[in-house]
Every structure is written in structure tokens, then in C-alpha cells.
Design a protein around this motif. Sequence first.
Motif, mmCIF file in Angstrom:
data_model
loop_
_atom_site.group_PDB
_atom_site.id
_atom_site.type_symbol
_atom_site.label_atom_id
_atom_site.label_comp_id
_atom_site.label_asym_id
_atom_site.label_seq_id
_atom_site.Cartn_x
_atom_site.Cartn_y
_atom_site.Cartn_z
ATOM 1 N N HIS A 16 0.813 -1.220 0.000
ATOM 2 C CA HIS A 16 0.000 0.000 0.000
ATOM 3 C C HIS A 16 0.847 1.271 0.000
ATOM 4 C CE1 HIS A 16 1.019 -0.697 4.151
ATOM 5 N NE2 HIS A 16 0.484 0.437 4.532
ATOM 6 N N GLU A 17 2.186 1.142 0.032
ATOM 7 C CA GLU A 17 3.059 2.315 -0.078
ATOM 8 C C GLU A 17 3.794 2.356 -1.410
ATOM 9 O OE1 GLU A 17 5.607 3.207 3.235
ATOM 10 O OE2 GLU A 17 4.162 2.433 4.692
ATOM 11 N N GLN A 18 3.504 1.378 -2.285
ATOM 12 C CA GLN A 18 4.127 1.352 -3.605
ATOM 13 C C GLN A 18 3.624 2.533 -4.434
ATOM 14 O OE1 GLN A 18 6.451 -0.792 -4.466
ATOM 15 N NE2 GLN A 18 6.242 -2.322 -2.846
ATOM 16 N N LEU A 19 4.528 3.147 -5.188
ATOM 17 C CA LEU A 19 4.172 4.342 -5.963
ATOM 18 C C LEU A 19 3.069 4.057 -6.988
ATOM 19 C CD1 LEU A 19 4.652 7.331 -6.598
ATOM 20 C CD2 LEU A 19 6.498 6.657 -8.139
ATOM 21 N N ILE A 20 3.174 2.936 -7.717
ATOM 22 C CA ILE A 20 2.150 2.615 -8.741
ATOM 23 C C ILE A 20 0.780 2.459 -8.091
ATOM 24 C CG2 ILE A 20 1.333 0.833 -10.335
ATOM 25 C CD1 ILE A 20 4.139 0.416 -11.268
ATOM 26 N N PHE A 21 0.723 1.731 -6.985
ATOM 27 C CA PHE A 21 -0.537 1.524 -6.254
ATOM 28 C C PHE A 21 -1.147 2.869 -5.856
ATOM 29 C CE2 PHE A 21 -2.823 0.986 -2.215
ATOM 30 C CZ PHE A 21 -3.698 -0.044 -2.522
ATOM 31 N N CYS A 22 -0.310 3.741 -5.302
ATOM 32 C CA CYS A 22 -0.791 5.051 -4.820
ATOM 33 C C CYS A 22 -1.188 5.978 -5.959
ATOM 34 C CB CYS A 22 0.272 5.712 -3.937
ATOM 35 S SG CYS A 22 0.555 4.812 -2.394
ATOM 36 N N ASN A 145 6.115 5.507 -0.801
ATOM 37 C CA ASN A 145 7.586 5.536 -0.753
ATOM 38 C C ASN A 145 8.120 6.169 0.542
ATOM 39 O OD1 ASN A 145 7.608 4.519 -3.456
ATOM 40 N ND2 ASN A 145 9.605 5.471 -3.711
ATOM 41 N N ASN A 146 7.519 5.808 1.659
ATOM 42 C CA ASN A 146 7.891 6.346 2.987
ATOM 43 C C ASN A 146 7.575 7.838 3.149
ATOM 44 O OD1 ASN A 146 8.880 3.957 4.249
ATOM 45 N ND2 ASN A 146 10.738 4.119 3.004
ATOM 46 N N LEU A 147 6.782 8.395 2.266
ATOM 47 C CA LEU A 147 6.382 9.804 2.362
ATOM 48 C C LEU A 147 4.898 9.879 2.716
ATOM 49 C CD1 LEU A 147 8.008 11.068 -0.961
ATOM 50 C CD2 LEU A 147 8.920 11.465 1.332
ATOM 51 N N VAL A 148 4.552 10.850 3.564
ATOM 52 C CA VAL A 148 3.140 11.067 3.895
ATOM 53 C C VAL A 148 2.455 11.681 2.680
ATOM 54 C CG1 VAL A 148 1.526 12.338 5.377
ATOM 55 C CG2 VAL A 148 3.610 11.360 6.353
ATOM 56 N N PRO A 179 11.555 12.813 -3.488
ATOM 57 C CA PRO A 179 10.273 13.267 -2.918
ATOM 58 C C PRO A 179 9.603 14.357 -3.755
ATOM 59 C CG PRO A 179 11.892 13.078 -1.186
ATOM 60 C CD PRO A 179 12.625 12.852 -2.480
ATOM 61 N N LEU A 180 10.414 15.295 -4.280
ATOM 62 C CA LEU A 180 9.880 16.371 -5.122
ATOM 63 C C LEU A 180 9.203 15.794 -6.362
ATOM 64 C CD1 LEU A 180 9.593 19.333 -6.096
ATOM 65 C CD2 LEU A 180 11.947 19.196 -6.938
ATOM 66 N N LEU A 181 9.865 14.861 -7.028
ATOM 67 C CA LEU A 181 9.315 14.247 -8.239
ATOM 68 C C LEU A 181 8.081 13.402 -7.928
ATOM 69 C CD1 LEU A 181 12.603 13.206 -10.081
ATOM 70 C CD2 LEU A 181 10.993 14.975 -10.790
ATOM 71 N N ILE A 182 8.112 12.711 -6.796
ATOM 72 C CA ILE A 182 6.957 11.873 -6.409
ATOM 73 C C ILE A 182 5.730 12.753 -6.160
ATOM 74 C CG2 ILE A 182 5.998 10.425 -4.554
ATOM 75 C CD1 ILE A 182 8.758 9.046 -4.419
#
Length: 235
Positions: A16-22, A145-148, A179-182
Motif C-alpha cells: 500500500h506504499e508502492q508508488l504505482i498503487f498510490c 515511498n515512505n512519504l506522507v 520526494p519532489l518528483l513523487i
Amino acid sequence: SINLRETLINKNLPVHEQLIFCLLLTMVGGFFDAYTFVNCNGIFANAQTGNLIFVGIDLIEGNFREVLHYSIPILSFVVGVLVSKCIETKYKELSIFKHIYILLLIQIFVLFVILFKYKYFGLDIRPIVISFICAIQFDGFRKVNNLVFASVFCTGNLRSMSEHLYKFFVLKKKESKIPLLIYFTVISVFLTGVILGAAMSKYYLNKAILLPLVIICINLFFVTIIYHKFGRKRI
């Protein structure tokens, strides 16, 4: 340097923290806001702040029917959070994988209900159902990705993006690049969801709900693949 593959699917992160999933959740979040706004007379599915503003304005103007119109999704959002917390508390022994599965299946089920019939006793249940779904989504999935992050709002994501923008370009902190790109990607995907939601609602009306249904089903499939690929211990 950015390892795109590891950023998109990181085997050290829960599913549930995977970038594609989110990102898929975020597209659905943006879609829902446009969908209810176009189809349900100006109601926001996610942005309860907007609904509260309408409640306040209509109270002043004495439009009490409209006050009720905007209050119902707010109450439904509260109920959605309560249900999410009940699942979290009652089934603490469940793995993260099973918890995610339950939350996604609830969303799929209620979307199928409104796809086939959305008016019961003259009441349009779409704002109630979709605000409920958004609350479950917002409460259940809060990190990427460990980011809120939030998949159904953009204010917090915008603030976080701006902070990393400052750190990267002004303070020259290289660790702020990813983090900026995400956050930029999350905001862009949310906007894409809004555009799709507005366009499809205009041309397909209620049937537009098929797109988020398909996306959530894809996410369910993705969860299963990640679970079986990385093993039960990590997910």
C-alpha cells in the motif's frame, strides 16, 4: 541518479506504499471529485472543506435544502473513516495484504451498486457512497515511498512538494529530488483524474463510474502480483 524501477515498485515497501498503487488510487480520487461535482449538483466527493464552505454559505442565505444537500456527503465521509477504523481495530491480526484487499473489495462492491442503480426512493445515493469510499481510501492509504501523502486531497501534497522544491533548489539538498518528483507526479495524476472524471461524466453521465471501477480492479490485481512476488513476510 533515480532508479525508476525501484521507485515505481520497491520490494522493501509494503504494497500500500508502492508508488504505482498510490498513483492509481490518486487518479481515482481526482476522478471522484469531478464525477460527483458534474453528476450530483456541485457536491465534492473528497473535498469536504469545499462542502463545508457551501454549507456555511447556504446557512447564511437560508437555503436549508442545500445545507442538507452538502451535509450528507460530509456525514458519509465521517462514517467511512469510522468503518475503516473498525476494520483496522477489529481485525488487527489480519496481514496488511488482507486489510488492503478488504478495503478495495468494499470500494468495488459499492461502485457496482451505483453503476446499476443510483436512485433509491428518489434519493441519489452517489454522493453518500462515493464520499464513504473516499474516506476509506483516505484513512487506509496514507504513505507512498515512505512519504506522507493523500490520494483524495492535494493541499497537503502541494505543501510537501513546495517544501522539497525549496530544499532541492535553494538548500541544494539532493535527497529532496525523489520526494519532489513523487509529489509532483501525484499532483499531476490527481489532475489527470479530475480531467478524465469531468470529460467522461459529461459524455457518459453515470456510466463514467466504470473507469474508477476498472482502476480499482487493476489495483487489486497489482496487490496480488506484488504479494506473490515478494512473499508474505514483507507485505
